[in-house]
Design a protein around this motif. Sequence first.
Motif, PDB file in Angstrom:
ATOM      1  N   ASP A  56      -7.015   0.592  -8.295  1.00  0.00           N
ATOM      2  CA  ASP A  56      -6.389   1.716  -7.589  1.00  0.00           C
ATOM      3  C   ASP A  56      -5.458   2.508  -8.496  1.00  0.00           C
ATOM      4  N   THR A  57      -4.598   1.796  -9.209  1.00  0.00           N
ATOM      5  CA  THR A  57      -3.573   2.482  -9.986  1.00  0.00           C
ATOM      6  C   THR A  57      -4.127   3.179 -11.219  1.00  0.00           C
TER       7      THR A  57
ATOM      8  N   MET B  62       1.022   7.117  -6.579  1.00  0.00           N
ATOM      9  CA  MET B  62      -0.099   8.029  -6.800  1.00  0.00           C
ATOM     10  C   MET B  62       0.317   9.487  -6.542  1.00  0.00           C
ATOM     11  N   ARG B  63       1.152   9.705  -5.538  1.00  0.00           N
ATOM     12  CA  ARG B  63       1.580  11.070  -5.199  1.00  0.00           C
ATOM     13  C   ARG B  63       2.503  11.668  -6.250  1.00  0.00           C
TER      14      ARG B  63
ATOM     15  N   GLY C 104      -5.681   6.376 -10.418  1.00  0.00           N
ATOM     16  CA  GLY C 104      -4.698   7.403 -10.082  1.00  0.00           C
ATOM     17  C   GLY C 104      -3.872   7.857 -11.269  1.00  0.00           C
TER      18      GLY C 104
ATOM     19  N   ARG D 175       0.834  -1.212   0.000  1.00  0.00           N
ATOM     20  CA  ARG D 175       0.000   0.000   0.000  1.00  0.00           C
ATOM     21  C   ARG D 175       0.871   1.264   0.000  1.00  0.00           C
ATOM     22  N   LEU D 176       1.944   1.268   0.771  1.00  0.00           N
ATOM     23  CA  LEU D 176       2.833   2.428   0.838  1.00  0.00           C
ATOM     24  C   LEU D 176       3.436   2.739  -0.535  1.00  0.00           C
ATOM     25  N   THR D 177       3.793   1.707  -1.280  1.00  0.00           N
ATOM     26  CA  THR D 177       4.356   1.897  -2.616  1.00  0.00           C
ATOM     27  C   THR D 177       3.311   2.445  -3.579  1.00  0.00           C
TER      28      THR D 177
ATOM     29  N   ASP E 177       0.701   4.212  -2.791  1.00  0.00           N
ATOM     30  CA  ASP E 177       0.472   5.604  -2.393  1.00  0.00           C
ATOM     31  C   ASP E 177       1.572   6.514  -2.925  1.00  0.00           C
TER      32      ASP E 177
END
Length: 92
Positions: free
Chosen positions: A78-79, A46-47, A82, A39-41, A43
């Motif tokens: 998700d990806t 996405m940023r 984004g 999840r951290l990756t 995120d």
Amino acid sequence: MFGSSPVGGSESMHLMVLLALTAAHTSIDIENPYFRARRLTVDALMRRAAGCTRAIVVPGRYIDARIGRWAAQGLYGDTSAGGIEIFEYQPP
């Protein structure tokens, strides 16, 4: 290049991936036959929207371990929402 195995090295590799994502200025291209991002990756990917093109190449139909493909497909929603492009590898 980063080395990891089932017995070690994954934490160091994960940290280096996060650093590379943070430092990217123009593009992020990931090619990995067994890509399953934490999840951290995701995120961090996405940023990096501003000024960065982002693409991930994951396995297509022809892979030795189908579970790797299924794991990568779990990221599609998700990806792509984004703005990250997902490509499935197709043999020539």
